[in-house]
Design a protein around this motif. Sequence first.
Motif, PDB file in Angstrom:
ATOM      1  N   LEU A   1      -6.693  -0.917   2.215  1.00 48.14           N
ATOM      2  CA  LEU A   1      -7.268  -1.232   0.908  1.00 48.14           C
ATOM      3  C   LEU A   1      -7.729  -0.009   0.135  1.00 48.14           C
ATOM      4  N   PHE A   2      -8.376   0.916   0.836  1.00 47.60           N
ATOM      5  CA  PHE A   2      -9.013   2.039   0.163  1.00 47.60           C
ATOM      6  C   PHE A   2      -8.203   3.313   0.275  1.00 47.60           C
ATOM      7  N   SER A   3      -8.235   4.088  -0.789  1.00 43.75           N
ATOM      8  CA  SER A   3      -7.516   5.356  -0.828  1.00 43.75           C
ATOM      9  C   SER A   3      -8.331   6.444  -0.134  1.00 43.75           C
ATOM     10  N   LEU A   4      -7.867   7.663  -0.241  1.00 44.14           N
ATOM     11  CA  LEU A   4      -8.440   8.765   0.535  1.00 44.14           C
ATOM     12  C   LEU A   4      -9.808   9.228   0.068  1.00 44.14           C
ATOM     13  N   ASP A   5     -10.301   8.718  -1.056  1.00 42.36           N
ATOM     14  CA  ASP A   5     -11.657   9.089  -1.455  1.00 42.36           C
ATOM     15  C   ASP A   5     -12.709   8.121  -0.923  1.00 42.36           C
ATOM     16  N   GLY A   6     -12.289   7.026  -0.304  1.00 40.31           N
ATOM     17  CA  GLY A   6     -13.233   6.092   0.297  1.00 40.31           C
ATOM     18  C   GLY A   6     -13.937   5.190  -0.680  1.00 40.31           C
ATOM     19  N   VAL A   7     -13.600   5.275  -1.961  1.00 41.77           N
ATOM     20  CA  VAL A   7     -14.226   4.453  -2.995  1.00 41.77           C
ATOM     21  C   VAL A   7     -13.179   3.658  -3.762  1.00 41.77           C
ATOM     22  N   HIS A   8     -12.126   4.324  -4.166  1.00 38.95           N
ATOM     23  CA  HIS A   8     -11.092   3.692  -4.990  1.00 38.95           C
ATOM     24  C   HIS A   8      -9.986   3.102  -4.126  1.00 38.95           C
ATOM     25  N   LEU A   9      -9.199   2.240  -4.749  1.00 36.20           N
ATOM     26  CA  LEU A   9      -8.241   1.444  -4.003  1.00 36.20           C
ATOM     27  C   LEU A   9      -6.877   2.108  -3.884  1.00 36.20           C
ATOM     28  N   THR A  10      -6.087   1.605  -2.960  1.00 38.47           N
ATOM     29  CA  THR A  10      -4.668   1.936  -2.881  1.00 38.47           C
ATOM     30  C   THR A  10      -3.927   1.079  -3.905  1.00 38.47           C
ATOM     31  N   PRO A  11      -2.669   1.375  -4.207  1.00 38.37           N
ATOM     32  CA  PRO A  11      -1.901   0.473  -5.070  1.00 38.37           C
ATOM     33  C   PRO A  11      -1.899  -0.968  -4.560  1.00 38.37           C
ATOM     34  N   ARG A  12      -1.837  -1.144  -3.233  1.00 33.01           N
ATOM     35  CA  ARG A  12      -1.898  -2.501  -2.659  1.00 33.01           C
ATOM     36  C   ARG A  12      -3.248  -3.156  -2.989  1.00 33.01           C
ATOM     37  N   GLY A  13      -4.304  -2.376  -2.875  1.00 30.64           N
ATOM     38  CA  GLY A  13      -5.622  -2.916  -3.216  1.00 30.64           C
ATOM     39  C   GLY A  13      -5.718  -3.323  -4.673  1.00 30.64           C
ATOM     40  N   TYR A  14      -5.149  -2.501  -5.570  1.00 29.18           N
ATOM     41  CA  TYR A  14      -5.168  -2.849  -6.997  1.00 29.18           C
ATOM     42  C   TYR A  14      -4.335  -4.096  -7.273  1.00 29.18           C
ATOM     43  N   ALA A  15      -3.244  -4.302  -6.523  1.00 24.31           N
ATOM     44  CA  ALA A  15      -2.433  -5.507  -6.692  1.00 24.31           C
ATOM     45  C   ALA A  15      -3.227  -6.745  -6.283  1.00 24.31           C
ATOM     46  N   ILE A  16      -4.024  -6.629  -5.233  1.00 26.98           N
ATOM     47  CA  ILE A  16      -4.869  -7.743  -4.807  1.00 26.98           C
ATOM     48  C   ILE A  16      -5.891  -8.071  -5.883  1.00 26.98           C
ATOM     49  N   ILE A  17      -6.468  -7.028  -6.488  1.00 23.70           N
ATOM     50  CA  ILE A  17      -7.414  -7.235  -7.582  1.00 23.70           C
ATOM     51  C   ILE A  17      -6.733  -7.924  -8.758  1.00 23.70           C
ATOM     52  N   ALA A  18      -5.524  -7.498  -9.104  1.00 21.81           N
ATOM     53  CA  ALA A  18      -4.798  -8.117 -10.213  1.00 21.81           C
ATOM     54  C   ALA A  18      -4.594  -9.604  -9.953  1.00 21.81           C
ATOM     55  N   ASN A  19      -4.250  -9.960  -8.732  1.00 18.88           N
ATOM     56  CA  ASN A  19      -4.054 -11.372  -8.405  1.00 18.88           C
ATOM     57  C   ASN A  19      -5.339 -12.182  -8.559  1.00 18.88           C
ATOM     58  N   GLU A  20      -6.468 -11.565  -8.243  1.00 19.18           N
ATOM     59  CA  GLU A  20      -7.732 -12.279  -8.402  1.00 19.18           C
ATOM     60  C   GLU A  20      -8.085 -12.466  -9.876  1.00 19.18           C
ATOM     61  N   PHE A  21      -7.765 -11.476 -10.694  1.00 19.24           N
ATOM     62  CA  PHE A  21      -7.928 -11.666 -12.138  1.00 19.24           C
ATOM     63  C   PHE A  21      -7.072 -12.838 -12.609  1.00 19.24           C
ATOM     64  N   VAL A  22      -5.831 -12.900 -12.139  1.00 18.22           N
ATOM     65  CA  VAL A  22      -4.934 -13.988 -12.523  1.00 18.22           C
ATOM     66  C   VAL A  22      -5.523 -15.334 -12.111  1.00 18.22           C
ATOM     67  N   ARG A  23      -6.071 -15.402 -10.923  1.00 18.45           N
ATOM     68  CA  ARG A  23      -6.660 -16.655 -10.443  1.00 18.45           C
ATOM     69  C   ARG A  23      -7.770 -17.144 -11.376  1.00 18.45           C
ATOM     70  N   VAL A  24      -8.624 -16.222 -11.802  1.00 14.40           N
ATOM     71  CA  VAL A  24      -9.714 -16.588 -12.706  1.00 14.40           C
ATOM     72  C   VAL A  24      -9.166 -17.024 -14.066  1.00 14.40           C
ATOM     73  N   ILE A  25      -8.193 -16.283 -14.571  1.00 14.24           N
ATOM     74  CA  ILE A  25      -7.575 -16.621 -15.868  1.00 14.24           C
ATOM     75  C   ILE A  25      -6.946 -18.010 -15.808  1.00 14.24           C
ATOM     76  N   ASN A  26      -6.182 -18.279 -14.775  1.00 15.38           N
ATOM     77  CA  ASN A  26      -5.516 -19.573 -14.659  1.00 15.38           C
ATOM     78  C   ASN A  26      -6.510 -20.715 -14.526  1.00 15.38           C
ATOM     79  N   SER A  27      -7.574 -20.496 -13.774  1.00 13.87           N
ATOM     80  CA  SER A  27      -8.571 -21.543 -13.568  1.00 13.87           C
ATOM     81  C   SER A  27      -9.331 -21.857 -14.850  1.00 13.87           C
ATOM     82  N   HIS A  28      -9.779 -20.827 -15.553  1.00 15.75           N
ATOM     83  CA  HIS A  28     -10.611 -21.046 -16.736  1.00 15.75           C
ATOM     84  C   HIS A  28      -9.805 -21.528 -17.933  1.00 15.75           C
TER      85      HIS A  28
END
Length: 445
Positions: free
Chosen positions: A399-426
């Motif tokens: 999930l996390f990139s080499l700085d220990g705070v920010h995400l990997t591309p895979r982590g950002y894709a997971i975040i994008a999917n969660e945004f989509v879930r909220v958008i679709n629900s609301h």
Amino acid sequence: MKKYIYKASVLALFAGVLFTSCEPEINYDVNPSAGAELDFSNYVAIGNSLTAGYQDGGLYREAQLNSYPAILAQQFEEVGGGEFVQPLFTEAQRNGSGYLRLAGLPTPTSPVLEPVTTELAVRRDVQPLPGGPRLTKYTDPVNNLAVPGISVLSAATPIYGGVNPYFERLLTDAEVGQKSYAQKVAEAQPTFFTMWLGNNDILTYATNGAVADPTNPFSDKTPVATFKAVYTQMMAALTKGGTVEGVVANIPDVTSVPFFNTVTLAAIRQGDNVPDDAVIYIKVGPAPTDVRPLTENDRVLLTTRANIGRPDQVQTPNGPVTIPHGFHPANPLADNEVLDAEEVVEVQNHTKLLNQAIAEVAAANNIPVFDVNAFFTSIKGGFKIDEVNYTTSFISGNLFSLDGVHLTPRGYAIIANEFVRVINSHYKASVPTVNVTNYRTVVFP
């Protein structure tokens, strides 16, 4: 090229996120629809480093192309979304600000990292800003308005354009020091927006061990009243009196990212030539006697690891003595090298207050909230998607990139999917999610 054990002094400028055992709902097969309300023709993303795609201690072209807004825009295209412009670094300057690459991994908690220093977008023809070297300008209109390092507090002041090189590059020379980020946002005219802003109103303080830098007016905890006032102003500019839809995200428990949870007492004791019962001492106050042993409830910063055991000259009544850093009460880990147990609670409590302000402003504008804080708490302990395991472990957790705070591309894709879930629900839409396994994790040598 110089190699070194992980240390990134500028990391406290940038925002973070918590991935803290459920399996997120993923649905790739839907009939795409924007629903009756949404217009994605001019999607605009507001945010900090997380929104920019920042990872591995820097911002570079590949990271920008894998930002969660870029992933969202790709999905919005299937339901009528328009062109999404990012302030991309060119191919010739693809490494942007520079970043860290993994050169070796002698132990899970002590990677050998190399700084990438070629093909940068760093300008040498002008003086650097207080926040770092200036970067190649990109002053054309963009849809991804993310600025690494920005907070809600700093968004309100025009001087920030003369401090932060990531914001300065989006401004004309005449606008630098004259136009605030809030003003820049107000000019965006979106038909739909996402806003994930506020992490740095507490993260910058936390990543400096709960010590405010007197030379940096944006390094302390942002007062809740000030935060809410600026957030309200920005929301009003985006929603245009309720005529524009969007979604906002709140602030995670930043103390749970690998940056705060990798260099544990047990991990230190596992180091070379360190006794299993070694005592590590930390400074917890201004007085000389404000020193105590480190416990598992204290959070040694990831950037502190390289300093532990450093031979320091310490003045004693009998003259200078060499004492390993952290291994004696006379030479403890400094206050800004550790987030102690009481400071962890302080940061968590302030985060709750800021999130309450976000919830109130969003509700007043009928804008849904992606509750990042609750989502990552719900998956604490790890989770699985498509038979791939994800944890909060540094480097190996995917999930996390080499700085220990920010995400990997895979982590950002997971975040994008969660945004989509909220958008679709609301909004009763059917925006498709993305297959996260199409995006990489940490690149191993």
